[in-house]
Enzyme design. Structure first.
Site: not given
Length: 388
Positions: A46, A100, A128, A284, A287, A317
Protein backbone atom coordinates in the site's frame (compact mmCIF):
# COMPACT_ATOMS: atom_id res chain seq x y z
CA UNK A 1 20.87 23.69 12.01
CA UNK A 2 23.89 25.06 10.15
CA UNK A 3 26.15 22.66 8.24
CA UNK A 4 23.93 19.74 9.17
CA UNK A 5 25.81 17.53 6.72
CA UNK A 6 29.11 17.64 8.59
CA UNK A 7 27.45 17.16 11.97
CA UNK A 8 25.33 14.19 10.92
CA UNK A 9 28.01 12.34 9.01
CA UNK A 10 30.57 12.59 11.82
CA UNK A 11 27.97 11.34 14.27
CA UNK A 12 27.34 8.36 11.98
CA UNK A 13 31.06 7.63 11.69
CA UNK A 14 31.44 7.67 15.46
CA UNK A 15 28.48 5.32 15.87
CA UNK A 16 30.04 2.98 13.31
CA UNK A 17 33.22 2.77 15.37
CA UNK A 18 31.18 1.50 18.31
CA UNK A 19 28.10 -0.02 16.64
CA UNK A 20 25.16 -0.95 18.81
CA UNK A 21 22.30 -3.37 18.30
CA UNK A 22 19.95 -0.55 17.30
CA UNK A 23 22.05 0.76 14.43
CA UNK A 24 19.79 2.12 11.71
CA UNK A 25 20.28 1.91 7.93
CA UNK A 26 21.92 4.61 5.82
CA UNK A 27 20.87 3.83 2.25
CA UNK A 28 17.23 4.42 1.32
CA UNK A 29 17.21 1.05 -0.43
CA UNK A 30 18.17 -0.64 2.85
CA UNK A 31 15.39 1.21 4.68
CA UNK A 32 12.92 -0.08 2.09
CA UNK A 33 14.26 -3.64 2.33
CA UNK A 34 13.93 -3.65 6.11
CA UNK A 35 10.44 -2.14 5.89
CA UNK A 36 9.45 -4.91 3.46
CA UNK A 37 10.77 -7.53 5.89
CA UNK A 38 8.91 -6.00 8.81
CA UNK A 39 5.51 -5.35 7.21
CA UNK A 40 2.99 -7.78 5.81
CA UNK A 41 2.38 -7.60 2.06
CA UNK A 42 -0.83 -5.57 2.33
CA UNK A 43 0.58 -2.60 4.30
CA UNK A 44 3.97 -2.70 2.55
CA UNK A 45 2.61 -2.57 -0.97
CA UNK A 46 0.00 0.00 0.00
CA UNK A 47 2.96 2.31 0.69
CA UNK A 48 5.51 1.06 -1.84
CA UNK A 49 3.20 0.13 -4.70
CA UNK A 50 2.20 2.21 -7.70
CA UNK A 51 -0.58 2.40 -10.24
CA UNK A 52 -0.65 -0.26 -12.94
CA UNK A 53 2.76 -1.44 -14.11
CA UNK A 54 4.66 1.11 -12.04
CA UNK A 55 5.82 3.00 -15.14
CA UNK A 56 5.21 6.42 -13.63
CA UNK A 57 7.35 5.67 -10.59
CA UNK A 58 10.11 4.55 -12.97
CA UNK A 59 9.64 7.75 -14.99
CA UNK A 60 10.10 9.81 -11.84
CA UNK A 61 13.47 8.28 -11.07
CA UNK A 62 14.62 8.40 -14.70
CA UNK A 63 13.84 12.12 -14.81
CA UNK A 64 16.31 12.86 -12.02
CA UNK A 65 18.97 10.81 -13.78
CA UNK A 66 18.62 12.98 -16.88
CA UNK A 67 20.16 15.92 -15.03
CA UNK A 68 23.76 16.21 -13.84
CA UNK A 69 25.09 18.69 -11.28
CA UNK A 70 28.04 20.81 -12.46
CA UNK A 71 30.19 21.61 -9.39
CA UNK A 72 32.01 24.93 -9.13
CA UNK A 73 35.21 25.41 -7.11
CA UNK A 74 36.61 27.97 -4.63
CA UNK A 75 33.23 29.52 -3.87
CA UNK A 76 33.43 29.75 -0.01
CA UNK A 77 30.84 27.31 1.20
CA UNK A 78 32.09 27.26 4.78
CA UNK A 79 28.67 28.31 6.08
CA UNK A 80 25.66 27.03 4.22
CA UNK A 81 22.14 28.40 4.48
CA UNK A 82 19.38 25.86 3.77
CA UNK A 83 16.51 28.02 5.01
CA UNK A 84 13.50 29.09 2.94
CA UNK A 85 10.56 31.45 3.39
CA UNK A 86 7.17 29.72 3.17
CA UNK A 87 4.09 31.92 3.52
CA UNK A 88 5.84 34.45 5.72
CA UNK A 89 7.53 31.88 7.95
CA UNK A 90 11.19 30.88 7.84
CA UNK A 91 11.68 27.13 7.59
CA UNK A 92 15.18 25.76 8.36
CA UNK A 93 15.10 23.41 5.37
CA UNK A 94 13.41 23.35 1.94
CA UNK A 95 11.70 20.07 2.83
CA UNK A 96 8.27 19.02 4.12
CA UNK A 97 6.90 15.61 4.96
CA UNK A 98 4.40 14.70 2.26
CA UNK A 99 0.86 13.81 3.31
CA UNK A 100 0.68 10.05 3.72
CA UNK A 101 -2.52 8.48 4.96
CA UNK A 102 -3.21 5.48 7.20
CA UNK A 103 0.19 5.50 8.87
CA UNK A 104 -1.26 3.22 11.53
CA UNK A 105 -0.80 0.32 9.11
CA UNK A 106 2.94 1.04 9.10
CA UNK A 107 3.56 1.56 12.81
CA UNK A 108 1.43 1.49 15.93
CA UNK A 109 2.17 5.17 16.66
CA UNK A 110 1.51 6.18 13.04
CA UNK A 111 0.99 9.86 12.37
CA UNK A 112 1.91 10.88 15.91
CA UNK A 113 5.39 9.36 15.51
CA UNK A 114 5.95 11.03 12.13
CA UNK A 115 4.68 14.40 13.32
CA UNK A 116 6.93 14.33 16.39
CA UNK A 117 9.95 13.43 14.25
CA UNK A 118 9.22 16.39 12.00
CA UNK A 119 8.81 18.66 15.01
CA UNK A 120 12.27 17.68 16.27
CA UNK A 121 13.80 18.81 12.98
CA UNK A 122 11.61 21.82 12.27
CA UNK A 123 10.28 20.16 9.11
CA UNK A 124 6.61 20.98 8.43
CA UNK A 125 4.35 17.94 8.77
CA UNK A 126 1.44 17.63 6.35
CA UNK A 127 -1.39 15.69 7.98
CA UNK A 128 -3.55 13.64 5.63
CA UNK A 129 -7.32 13.69 5.54
CA UNK A 130 -7.13 9.91 5.77
CA UNK A 131 -4.98 9.83 8.90
CA UNK A 132 -6.02 7.25 11.44
CA UNK A 133 -5.36 9.79 14.20
CA UNK A 134 -7.66 12.85 14.06
CA UNK A 135 -6.05 16.16 13.15
CA UNK A 136 -6.64 17.61 16.62
CA UNK A 137 -4.67 14.84 18.33
CA UNK A 138 -1.77 15.30 15.91
CA UNK A 139 -1.78 19.02 16.66
CA UNK A 140 -1.87 18.37 20.38
CA UNK A 141 1.11 16.00 20.11
CA UNK A 142 3.41 18.53 18.40
CA UNK A 143 2.42 21.80 20.08
CA UNK A 144 3.63 24.81 18.11
CA UNK A 145 5.54 22.80 15.49
CA UNK A 146 4.74 23.74 11.87
CA UNK A 147 1.98 21.68 10.28
CA UNK A 148 -0.27 21.80 7.22
CA UNK A 149 -3.48 19.89 6.53
CA UNK A 150 -4.05 17.95 3.33
CA UNK A 151 -7.63 17.82 2.06
CA UNK A 152 -9.14 14.99 0.07
CA UNK A 153 -12.09 16.86 -1.37
CA UNK A 154 -15.11 14.58 -1.15
CA UNK A 155 -18.73 14.76 -2.25
CA UNK A 156 -20.14 16.01 1.04
CA UNK A 157 -19.70 19.79 1.18
CA UNK A 158 -20.63 19.89 4.85
CA UNK A 159 -17.79 17.52 5.72
CA UNK A 160 -15.34 19.46 3.54
CA UNK A 161 -16.26 22.73 5.21
CA UNK A 162 -16.01 21.09 8.62
CA UNK A 163 -12.52 19.73 7.89
CA UNK A 164 -11.35 23.21 6.86
CA UNK A 165 -12.80 24.74 10.01
CA UNK A 166 -11.23 22.10 12.23
CA UNK A 167 -7.81 22.47 10.60
CA UNK A 168 -7.86 26.22 11.10
CA UNK A 169 -8.96 25.86 14.73
CA UNK A 170 -6.22 23.29 15.39
CA UNK A 171 -3.36 25.53 14.32
CA UNK A 172 -2.64 24.16 10.85
CA UNK A 173 -1.14 26.95 8.77
CA UNK A 174 -2.00 25.88 5.20
CA UNK A 175 -4.40 23.64 3.28
CA UNK A 176 -2.98 21.23 0.70
CA UNK A 177 -5.76 20.18 -1.68
CA UNK A 178 -4.95 16.94 -3.49
CA UNK A 179 -6.52 17.06 -6.95
CA UNK A 180 -5.29 13.82 -8.49
CA UNK A 181 -7.27 11.39 -6.32
CA UNK A 182 -10.87 12.07 -7.24
CA UNK A 183 -11.03 8.28 -7.34
CA UNK A 184 -8.51 5.58 -6.54
CA UNK A 185 -6.34 4.22 -9.32
CA UNK A 186 -5.90 0.67 -10.56
CA UNK A 187 -3.26 -0.48 -8.07
CA UNK A 188 -2.37 -4.04 -8.92
CA UNK A 189 -0.60 -4.96 -5.68
CA UNK A 190 -3.49 -3.71 -3.54
CA UNK A 191 -5.97 -5.60 -5.71
CA UNK A 192 -3.88 -8.76 -5.60
CA UNK A 193 -3.72 -8.52 -1.81
CA UNK A 194 -7.39 -7.42 -1.57
CA UNK A 195 -6.11 -4.70 0.72
CA UNK A 196 -7.91 -1.41 1.27
CA UNK A 197 -7.27 -0.32 4.88
CA UNK A 198 -10.26 2.02 5.09
CA UNK A 199 -12.62 -0.93 4.89
CA UNK A 200 -11.22 -2.25 8.16
CA UNK A 201 -11.49 1.11 9.92
CA UNK A 202 -7.95 2.43 9.35
CA UNK A 203 -7.47 5.97 8.04
CA UNK A 204 -10.93 7.27 8.92
CA UNK A 205 -10.09 9.05 12.16
CA UNK A 206 -10.95 12.50 10.83
CA UNK A 207 -14.29 11.28 9.50
CA UNK A 208 -15.41 9.34 12.56
CA UNK A 209 -14.73 12.38 14.79
CA UNK A 210 -16.30 14.92 12.47
CA UNK A 211 -19.65 16.41 13.53
CA UNK A 212 -20.86 16.87 9.95
CA UNK A 213 -20.00 13.28 9.02
CA UNK A 214 -21.54 11.87 12.21
CA UNK A 215 -24.73 13.84 11.66
CA UNK A 216 -25.39 11.89 8.45
CA UNK A 217 -25.28 8.47 10.20
CA UNK A 218 -28.19 6.55 11.69
CA UNK A 219 -25.89 5.42 14.52
CA UNK A 220 -22.50 6.76 15.69
CA UNK A 221 -19.38 4.99 14.36
CA UNK A 222 -18.74 3.53 17.81
CA UNK A 223 -22.07 1.72 17.66
CA UNK A 224 -22.03 0.69 13.99
CA UNK A 225 -18.55 1.08 12.43
CA UNK A 226 -19.47 -0.96 9.36
CA UNK A 227 -22.31 1.41 8.43
CA UNK A 228 -20.03 4.39 9.00
CA UNK A 229 -17.37 2.92 6.72
CA UNK A 230 -19.97 2.19 4.04
CA UNK A 231 -21.14 5.80 4.24
CA UNK A 232 -17.52 6.92 3.91
CA UNK A 233 -17.23 4.99 0.64
CA UNK A 234 -20.10 7.06 -0.81
CA UNK A 235 -18.52 10.45 -0.09
CA UNK A 236 -14.77 9.92 -0.50
CA UNK A 237 -13.53 11.40 -3.76
CA UNK A 238 -15.43 13.65 -6.12
CA UNK A 239 -15.11 13.31 -9.88
CA UNK A 240 -17.52 16.19 -10.46
CA UNK A 241 -15.24 19.00 -9.27
CA UNK A 242 -14.21 21.85 -11.58
CA UNK A 243 -12.08 24.97 -11.29
CA UNK A 244 -15.15 26.93 -10.27
CA UNK A 245 -15.34 24.90 -7.05
CA UNK A 246 -12.11 26.51 -5.77
CA UNK A 247 -14.32 29.40 -4.69
CA UNK A 248 -15.99 27.11 -2.15
CA UNK A 249 -12.65 26.45 -0.45
CA UNK A 250 -11.81 30.15 -0.36
CA UNK A 251 -15.18 30.87 1.24
CA UNK A 252 -14.53 28.41 4.06
CA UNK A 253 -10.93 29.08 5.07
CA UNK A 254 -8.56 32.00 5.43
CA UNK A 255 -5.54 29.70 5.30
CA UNK A 256 -3.30 29.56 2.21
CA UNK A 257 -4.64 27.07 -0.35
CA UNK A 258 -2.06 24.93 -2.16
CA UNK A 259 -3.10 22.68 -5.04
CA UNK A 260 -1.31 19.32 -5.23
CA UNK A 261 -1.15 17.26 -8.41
CA UNK A 262 -0.52 19.95 -11.05
CA UNK A 263 1.32 18.53 -14.09
CA UNK A 264 0.49 20.99 -16.89
CA UNK A 265 1.45 24.68 -17.21
CA UNK A 266 -2.08 25.60 -18.29
CA UNK A 267 -3.47 24.13 -15.07
CA UNK A 268 -0.93 26.19 -13.14
CA UNK A 269 -2.23 29.31 -14.90
CA UNK A 270 -5.82 28.37 -14.09
CA UNK A 271 -4.81 27.93 -10.46
CA UNK A 272 -3.37 31.45 -10.42
CA UNK A 273 -6.55 32.82 -11.98
CA UNK A 274 -8.52 31.25 -9.13
CA UNK A 275 -6.27 32.96 -6.60
CA UNK A 276 -4.61 29.93 -5.01
CA UNK A 277 -1.54 30.47 -2.86
CA UNK A 278 0.75 27.65 -3.99
CA UNK A 279 1.20 24.68 -6.32
CA UNK A 280 2.67 21.24 -5.79
CA UNK A 281 3.97 19.60 -8.96
CA UNK A 282 3.26 15.94 -8.31
CA UNK A 283 2.03 12.71 -9.88
CA UNK A 284 1.32 11.20 -6.44
CA UNK A 285 4.56 9.26 -6.55
CA UNK A 286 3.24 7.24 -9.48
CA UNK A 287 0.27 5.96 -7.50
CA UNK A 288 -2.54 7.38 -9.63
CA UNK A 289 -1.90 7.39 -13.40
CA UNK A 290 0.24 4.61 -14.87
CA UNK A 291 2.48 6.00 -17.61
CA UNK A 292 2.11 9.64 -16.52
CA UNK A 293 4.79 12.23 -17.15
CA UNK A 294 7.47 12.57 -14.48
CA UNK A 295 6.89 15.46 -12.10
CA UNK A 296 10.45 16.72 -12.53
CA UNK A 297 10.05 16.84 -16.32
CA UNK A 298 7.31 19.50 -16.07
CA UNK A 299 8.69 21.43 -13.11
CA UNK A 300 10.54 24.09 -15.13
CA UNK A 301 7.59 24.74 -17.43
CA UNK A 302 5.20 25.12 -14.51
CA UNK A 303 7.61 27.42 -12.67
CA UNK A 304 7.78 29.50 -15.84
CA UNK A 305 3.99 29.69 -16.03
CA UNK A 306 3.75 30.70 -12.37
CA UNK A 307 6.56 33.28 -12.78
CA UNK A 308 7.19 33.60 -9.06
CA UNK A 309 3.65 34.71 -8.22
CA UNK A 310 3.18 31.85 -5.73
CA UNK A 311 5.51 29.19 -4.30
CA UNK A 312 5.96 26.02 -6.31
CA UNK A 313 6.66 22.75 -4.51
CA UNK A 314 7.54 19.37 -5.97
CA UNK A 315 7.34 15.72 -4.99
CA UNK A 316 7.45 12.28 -6.66
CA UNK A 317 10.71 10.37 -6.86
CA UNK A 318 12.98 12.22 -4.42
CA UNK A 319 15.29 9.73 -2.73
CA UNK A 320 18.58 11.57 -2.00
CA UNK A 321 20.09 14.97 -1.33
CA UNK A 322 21.13 15.39 -4.96
CA UNK A 323 17.46 14.97 -5.97
CA UNK A 324 16.48 17.79 -3.62
CA UNK A 325 19.16 20.00 -5.12
CA UNK A 326 18.09 19.27 -8.70
CA UNK A 327 14.44 20.03 -7.95
CA UNK A 328 15.32 23.34 -6.29
CA UNK A 329 17.67 24.28 -9.12
CA UNK A 330 14.85 23.69 -11.61
CA UNK A 331 12.61 26.11 -9.77
CA UNK A 332 10.95 24.44 -6.77
CA UNK A 333 10.81 26.48 -3.57
CA UNK A 334 10.76 23.28 -1.51
CA UNK A 335 10.15 19.56 -1.90
CA UNK A 336 8.01 16.92 -0.20
CA UNK A 337 9.40 13.58 1.00
CA UNK A 338 7.04 10.61 1.14
CA UNK A 339 7.95 6.94 0.84
CA UNK A 340 11.49 7.08 2.34
CA UNK A 341 10.14 8.53 5.58
CA UNK A 342 7.45 5.85 5.71
CA UNK A 343 10.08 3.14 5.39
CA UNK A 344 11.79 4.77 8.36
CA UNK A 345 8.50 4.73 10.26
CA UNK A 346 8.06 1.01 9.57
CA UNK A 347 11.58 0.14 10.71
CA UNK A 348 11.93 2.32 13.80
CA UNK A 349 8.92 4.53 14.42
CA UNK A 350 9.60 8.16 15.33
CA UNK A 351 13.37 7.69 15.40
CA UNK A 352 13.26 6.07 11.97
CA UNK A 353 11.38 8.98 10.40
CA UNK A 354 13.79 11.44 11.98
CA UNK A 355 16.82 9.45 10.84
CA UNK A 356 15.64 9.22 7.24
CA UNK A 357 14.81 12.94 6.99
CA UNK A 358 17.96 13.98 8.83
CA UNK A 359 20.17 11.87 6.57
CA UNK A 360 18.54 13.25 3.43
CA UNK A 361 19.04 16.79 4.70
CA UNK A 362 22.67 16.04 5.55
CA UNK A 363 23.22 14.58 2.10
CA UNK A 364 21.61 17.66 0.52
CA UNK A 365 23.74 20.04 2.59
CA UNK A 366 26.99 18.29 1.66
CA UNK A 367 26.02 17.97 -2.01
CA UNK A 368 25.16 21.65 -2.19
CA UNK A 369 28.45 22.67 -0.57
CA UNK A 370 30.56 20.35 -2.71
CA UNK A 371 28.86 21.80 -5.80
CA UNK A 372 29.96 25.29 -4.73
CA UNK A 373 26.58 26.56 -3.55
CA UNK A 374 26.35 28.21 -0.13
CA UNK A 375 22.64 28.99 -0.10
CA UNK A 376 19.38 27.51 -1.31
CA UNK A 377 18.66 30.96 -2.77
CA UNK A 378 21.67 30.61 -5.08
CA UNK A 379 20.40 27.48 -6.82
CA UNK A 380 19.37 27.94 -10.46
CA UNK A 381 19.10 25.87 -13.67
CA UNK A 382 22.59 26.89 -14.76
CA UNK A 383 24.19 24.61 -12.17
CA UNK A 384 22.72 21.58 -13.99
CA UNK A 385 23.52 19.94 -17.32
CA UNK A 386 20.91 17.92 -19.22
CA UNK A 387 22.17 14.45 -20.04
CA UNK A 388 21.68 13.58 -23.70
Amino acid sequence: MQNIGNNVQYKIYMNMIQPGPDRLPIQVEEWEKKACEKLEDGPYYYIAGSAGSGQTEQNNRAAFNRWSIVPRMLRNVDKRDLSVELFGTTSPFPVLLAPVGVQSIIHEHGEIASAKACAELGVPFIASTVSTVPMEKIAEAVGDAPRWFQLYWGRDKDVTASFLKRAEASGYSAIVVTLDTAMMAWREHDLKNAYLPFLIGEGVGNYFTDPAFRSKLDAPPEADPTAAIMHWTTIFGNTGLTWEDIDFLKEHTKLPIILKGILHPDDAKLALEKGVDGIIVSNHGGRQVDGAIAALDVLSAICGAVDGKVPVFMDSGIRRGSDIMKALALGANAVLIGRPAMYGLAVSGQSGVKEVLQNMLADFDLTMGLAGQASVKSLHPGILEKVQ
